[in-house]
Write a protein that holds these residues in place. Structure first.
Motif, PDB file in Angstrom:
ATOM      1  N   ASP A  88      16.886  23.394   0.725  1.00  0.00           N
ATOM      2  CA  ASP A  88      16.707  24.368   1.806  1.00  0.00           C
ATOM      3  C   ASP A  88      17.761  24.105   2.882  1.00  0.00           C
ATOM      4  OD1 ASP A  88      15.882  25.786   4.051  1.00  0.00           O
ATOM      5  OD2 ASP A  88      13.835  25.021   4.043  1.00  0.00           O
ATOM      6  N   THR A  89      18.652  25.051   3.106  1.00  0.00           N
ATOM      7  CA  THR A  89      19.736  24.844   4.069  1.00  0.00           C
ATOM      8  C   THR A  89      19.190  24.540   5.457  1.00  0.00           C
ATOM      9  OG1 THR A  89      21.173  26.329   2.811  1.00  0.00           O
ATOM     10  CG2 THR A  89      21.815  25.853   5.076  1.00  0.00           C
ATOM     11  N   ARG A  90      18.197  25.289   5.885  1.00  0.00           N
ATOM     12  CA  ARG A  90      17.650  25.079   7.236  1.00  0.00           C
ATOM     13  C   ARG A  90      17.067  23.671   7.375  1.00  0.00           C
ATOM     14  NH1 ARG A  90      13.120  29.190   9.233  1.00  0.00           N
ATOM     15  NH2 ARG A  90      12.151  28.335   7.345  1.00  0.00           N
ATOM     16  N   HIS A  91      16.317  23.226   6.371  1.00  0.00           N
ATOM     17  CA  HIS A  91      15.734  21.886   6.423  1.00  0.00           C
ATOM     18  C   HIS A  91      16.821  20.813   6.400  1.00  0.00           C
ATOM     19  CE1 HIS A  91      12.678  18.848   4.552  1.00  0.00           C
ATOM     20  NE2 HIS A  91      12.923  18.587   5.811  1.00  0.00           N
ATOM     21  N   THR A  92      17.867  21.036   5.614  1.00  0.00           N
ATOM     22  CA  THR A  92      18.965  20.074   5.546  1.00  0.00           C
ATOM     23  C   THR A  92      19.646  19.938   6.902  1.00  0.00           C
ATOM     24  OG1 THR A  92      19.301  20.611   3.218  1.00  0.00           O
ATOM     25  CG2 THR A  92      21.112  19.501   4.340  1.00  0.00           C
ATOM     26  N   VAL A  93      19.834  21.045   7.600  1.00  0.00           N
ATOM     27  CA  VAL A  93      20.414  21.002   8.940  1.00  0.00           C
ATOM     28  C   VAL A  93      19.517  20.197   9.884  1.00  0.00           C
ATOM     29  CG1 VAL A  93      20.877  22.417  10.992  1.00  0.00           C
ATOM     30  CG2 VAL A  93      21.795  23.097   8.772  1.00  0.00           C
ATOM     31  N   GLU A  94      18.210  20.416   9.801  1.00  0.00           N
ATOM     32  CA  GLU A  94      17.283  19.662  10.653  1.00  0.00           C
ATOM     33  C   GLU A  94      17.387  18.161  10.398  1.00  0.00           C
ATOM     34  OE1 GLU A  94      13.559  21.382   9.619  1.00  0.00           O
ATOM     35  OE2 GLU A  94      13.847  23.185  10.861  1.00  0.00           O
ATOM     36  N   LEU A  95      17.486  17.787   9.127  1.00  0.00           N
ATOM     37  CA  LEU A  95      17.602  16.365   8.792  1.00  0.00           C
ATOM     38  C   LEU A  95      18.936  15.785   9.256  1.00  0.00           C
ATOM     39  CD1 LEU A  95      16.021  16.272   5.214  1.00  0.00           C
ATOM     40  CD2 LEU A  95      15.039  15.347   7.326  1.00  0.00           C
ATOM     41  N   ALA A  96      20.006  16.579   9.173  1.00  0.00           N
ATOM     42  CA  ALA A  96      21.315  16.106   9.644  1.00  0.00           C
ATOM     43  C   ALA A  96      21.289  15.848  11.145  1.00  0.00           C
ATOM     44  CB  ALA A  96      22.397  17.120   9.289  1.00  0.00           C
ATOM     45  N   LEU A  97      20.673  16.726  11.878  1.00  0.00           N
ATOM     46  CA  LEU A  97      20.579  16.541  13.331  1.00  0.00           C
ATOM     47  C   LEU A  97      19.719  15.326  13.664  1.00  0.00           C
ATOM     48  CD1 LEU A  97      20.173  20.269  14.403  1.00  0.00           C
ATOM     49  CD2 LEU A  97      22.180  18.812  14.761  1.00  0.00           C
ATOM     50  N   ALA A 140      10.091  12.071   9.182  1.00  0.00           N
ATOM     51  CA  ALA A 140       9.935  11.030  10.194  1.00  0.00           C
ATOM     52  C   ALA A 140      10.290   9.658   9.623  1.00  0.00           C
ATOM     53  CB  ALA A 140       8.495  11.018  10.714  1.00  0.00           C
ATOM     54  N   GLU A 141       9.935   9.396   8.366  1.00  0.00           N
ATOM     55  CA  GLU A 141      10.278   8.123   7.739  1.00  0.00           C
ATOM     56  C   GLU A 141      11.787   7.988   7.584  1.00  0.00           C
ATOM     57  OE1 GLU A 141       6.485   6.946   4.934  1.00  0.00           O
ATOM     58  OE2 GLU A 141       7.823   8.543   4.250  1.00  0.00           O
ATOM     59  N   LYS A 142      12.454   9.064   7.227  1.00  0.00           N
ATOM     60  CA  LYS A 142      13.914   9.011   7.075  1.00  0.00           C
ATOM     61  C   LYS A 142      14.588   8.649   8.398  1.00  0.00           C
ATOM     62  CE  LYS A 142      14.424  12.329   3.237  1.00  0.00           C
ATOM     63  NZ  LYS A 142      13.014  12.430   2.819  1.00  0.00           N
ATOM     64  N   ALA A 143      14.158   9.274   9.486  1.00  0.00           N
ATOM     65  CA  ALA A 143      14.756   8.976  10.791  1.00  0.00           C
ATOM     66  C   ALA A 143      14.443   7.547  11.223  1.00  0.00           C
ATOM     67  CB  ALA A 143      14.246   9.966  11.834  1.00  0.00           C
ATOM     68  N   ALA A 144      13.210   7.114  11.007  1.00  0.00           N
ATOM     69  CA  ALA A 144      12.832   5.752  11.385  1.00  0.00           C
ATOM     70  C   ALA A 144      13.620   4.716  10.596  1.00  0.00           C
ATOM     71  CB  ALA A 144      11.324   5.557  11.166  1.00  0.00           C
ATOM     72  N   LEU A 145      13.903   5.019   9.344  1.00  0.00           N
ATOM     73  CA  LEU A 145      14.683   4.100   8.510  1.00  0.00           C
ATOM     74  C   LEU A 145      16.094   3.939   9.061  1.00  0.00           C
ATOM     75  CD1 LEU A 145      14.741   2.419   5.874  1.00  0.00           C
ATOM     76  CD2 LEU A 145      15.516   4.498   4.707  1.00  0.00           C
ATOM     77  N   VAL A 146      16.727   5.033   9.438  1.00  0.00           N
ATOM     78  CA  VAL A 146      18.076   4.951  10.019  1.00  0.00           C
ATOM     79  C   VAL A 146      18.049   4.114  11.289  1.00  0.00           C
ATOM     80  CG1 VAL A 146      19.947   6.261  11.083  1.00  0.00           C
ATOM     81  CG2 VAL A 146      18.860   7.122   9.006  1.00  0.00           C
ATOM     82  N   THR A 206       9.863  10.564   0.678  1.00  0.00           N
ATOM     83  CA  THR A 206       9.732  10.068   2.049  1.00  0.00           C
ATOM     84  C   THR A 206       9.757  11.251   3.008  1.00  0.00           C
ATOM     85  OG1 THR A 206      12.134   9.713   2.206  1.00  0.00           O
ATOM     86  CG2 THR A 206      10.778   7.830   1.578  1.00  0.00           C
ATOM     87  N   SER A 207       9.017  11.123   4.090  1.00  0.00           N
ATOM     88  CA  SER A 207       8.914  12.210   5.062  1.00  0.00           C
ATOM     89  C   SER A 207      10.138  12.249   5.970  1.00  0.00           C
ATOM     90  CB  SER A 207       7.652  12.023   5.908  1.00  0.00           C
ATOM     91  OG  SER A 207       7.799  10.899   6.772  1.00  0.00           O
ATOM     92  N   ASP A 211       0.811  -1.218   0.000  1.00  0.00           N
ATOM     93  CA  ASP A 211       0.000   0.000   0.000  1.00  0.00           C
ATOM     94  C   ASP A 211       0.846   1.270   0.000  1.00  0.00           C
ATOM     95  OD1 ASP A 211       1.010   0.000   2.568  1.00  0.00           O
ATOM     96  OD2 ASP A 211      -0.946   0.060   3.576  1.00  0.00           O
ATOM     97  N   GLY A 212       2.176   1.120  -0.131  1.00  0.00           N
ATOM     98  CA  GLY A 212       3.059   2.274  -0.222  1.00  0.00           C
ATOM     99  C   GLY A 212       3.599   2.775   1.093  1.00  0.00           C
ATOM    100  N   ALA A 213       3.280   2.124   2.206  1.00  0.00           N
ATOM    101  CA  ALA A 213       3.799   2.536   3.510  1.00  0.00           C
ATOM    102  C   ALA A 213       5.240   2.074   3.684  1.00  0.00           C
ATOM    103  CB  ALA A 213       2.928   1.952   4.627  1.00  0.00           C
ATOM    104  N   LEU A 214       5.979   2.754   4.531  1.00  0.00           N
ATOM    105  CA  LEU A 214       7.357   2.375   4.819  1.00  0.00           C
ATOM    106  C   LEU A 214       7.397   0.995   5.461  1.00  0.00           C
ATOM    107  CD1 LEU A 214      10.358   3.293   4.936  1.00  0.00           C
ATOM    108  CD2 LEU A 214       9.857   4.251   7.193  1.00  0.00           C
ATOM    109  N   ASP A 215       8.229   0.120   4.913  1.00  0.00           N
ATOM    110  CA  ASP A 215       8.350  -1.264   5.391  1.00  0.00           C
ATOM    111  C   ASP A 215       9.660  -1.392   6.169  1.00  0.00           C
ATOM    112  OD1 ASP A 215       8.469  -3.982   5.800  1.00  0.00           O
ATOM    113  OD2 ASP A 215       8.595  -4.515   3.678  1.00  0.00           O
ATOM    114  N   LEU A 216       9.592  -1.136   7.459  1.00  0.00           N
ATOM    115  CA  LEU A 216      10.816  -1.159   8.270  1.00  0.00           C
ATOM    116  C   LEU A 216      11.339  -2.570   8.460  1.00  0.00           C
ATOM    117  CD1 LEU A 216      10.009   1.547  10.975  1.00  0.00           C
ATOM    118  CD2 LEU A 216      11.505   1.746   8.983  1.00  0.00           C
ATOM    119  N   ASP A 217      10.457  -3.541   8.592  1.00  0.00           N
ATOM    120  CA  ASP A 217      10.917  -4.929   8.692  1.00  0.00           C
ATOM    121  C   ASP A 217      11.636  -5.331   7.408  1.00  0.00           C
ATOM    122  OD1 ASP A 217      10.846  -7.702   9.952  1.00  0.00           O
ATOM    123  OD2 ASP A 217       9.769  -8.072   8.074  1.00  0.00           O
TER     124      ASP A 217
END
Length: 301
Positions: free
Chosen positions: A91-100, A64-70, A61-62, A26-32
């Protein structure tokens, strides 16, 4: 005789896979599924996994999905492999948020692409990368892929950025082999081939290894290329690289994105992948038949 003695240890290993992001039907993130795929790749020779890059469908991917994947992949592979998280945006600000967020989730490094669409000049581009590198404690991999971003990271900019203590590597998809050799000869950035056809060529002139989409489906075969080179069997390495070329072409240069071709093959092989997210569309039957033929030719050899 081996070729490894004069080669510095690469920061994230030599054989890295640009891992697809598995989704459920259904297109949801498959963490397993992501955990199972990560374990499969690492057990077959991948030193590291690059998550949420181009192949990992980062634009769809959102956060939250990126962090959950890591977090999920870190749990699956533990300390057996490095994890580099794609955090680049326009976006520099958004990139910093994702790095953190990637640092908090357990990544070992971040992959930062040039800001796309806005096409900043080189001085603004340099400031963007420095700002991201200053924001967290993680080492940074510069991602040079002008065919998608519209902006090159020029060699002079690369060399200035190399002076930053946390900017340590490049994923090179510039298709400018001369520029890559110039930077390799003048700086200390670890250069990873981001185009599978350059895996051996860049390694042979001092590159650190590769970040490979094709490794999703043939991790052992690509690892064998650089292992042969390191063992001093340069002719054997060349033969192995040439043997992989038809599959590389089928997956990366036959009109479909590597995400689409990689997931198509993984699904056929019974490995976790699932669908692609729109606007990407799945491979058709004719394309899949061609991919399977190239895969079978390589793996039967």
């Amino acid at each position: 005789m081996t070729t490894t003695s004069a080669r510095p240890a690469p920061p994230f290993g030599r054989a890295l896979c640009a891992m697809v992001t598995p989704f459920s039907a259904d297109g949801a993130l498959d963490l397993d599924g992501a955990q199972r795929l990560a374990d499969h790749l690492v057990s077959r020779g991948c030193d590291g996994l690059v998550l949420s890059g181009t192949t990992g469908e980062s634009p769809t991917t959102s956060d939250a999905e990126k962090a959950a994947l890591v977090e999920a992949v870190r749990e699956a592979v533990g300390g057996r492999a490095s994890i580099v998280a794609g955090v680049g945006t326009f976006d520099t600000r958004h990139t910093v948020e994702l790095a953190l967020a990637a640092e908090k989730a357990g990544a070992d490094g971040v992959l930062v692409v040039s800001p796309y669409y806005s096409r900043p000049p080189q001085d603004a581009l340099e400031e963007h990368f420095r700002t991201v590198a200053d924001a967290s404690g993680l080492p940074v991999v510069l991602y040079d892929i002008p065919g998608r971003t519209g902006t090159r990271i020029e060699p002079g900019t690369m060399l200035r950025l190399a002076e930053h203590p946390r900017i340590v590597a490049v994923k090179d998809c510039s298709h400018d082999f001369l520029a890559a050799q110039k930077v390799l000869g003048q700086g200390e950035l670890a250069y990873y081939a981001g185009c599978d056809e350059h895996n051996l060529a860049l390694y042979a002139v001092g590159g650190a290894g590769y970040v490979s989409t094709v490794a999703n489906v043939v991790p052992s075969q690509l690892r064998a290329v650089i292992d042969a080179f390191d063992a001093g069997d340069t002719a054997g390495a060349a033969r192995l690289q040439q043997r992989a070329t038809p599959l590389i072409e089928s997956m990366m240069a036959a009109g479909l994105p590597g995400t689409v071709t990689g997931k198509a093959l993984l699904n056929e092989l019974g490995l976790p992948a699932g669908p692609v997210r729109p606007p990407l569309r799945p491979a058709g039957r004719a394309a899949l038949d061609g991919l399977l033929a190239a895969y079978e030719d390589l793996t039967a050899a």
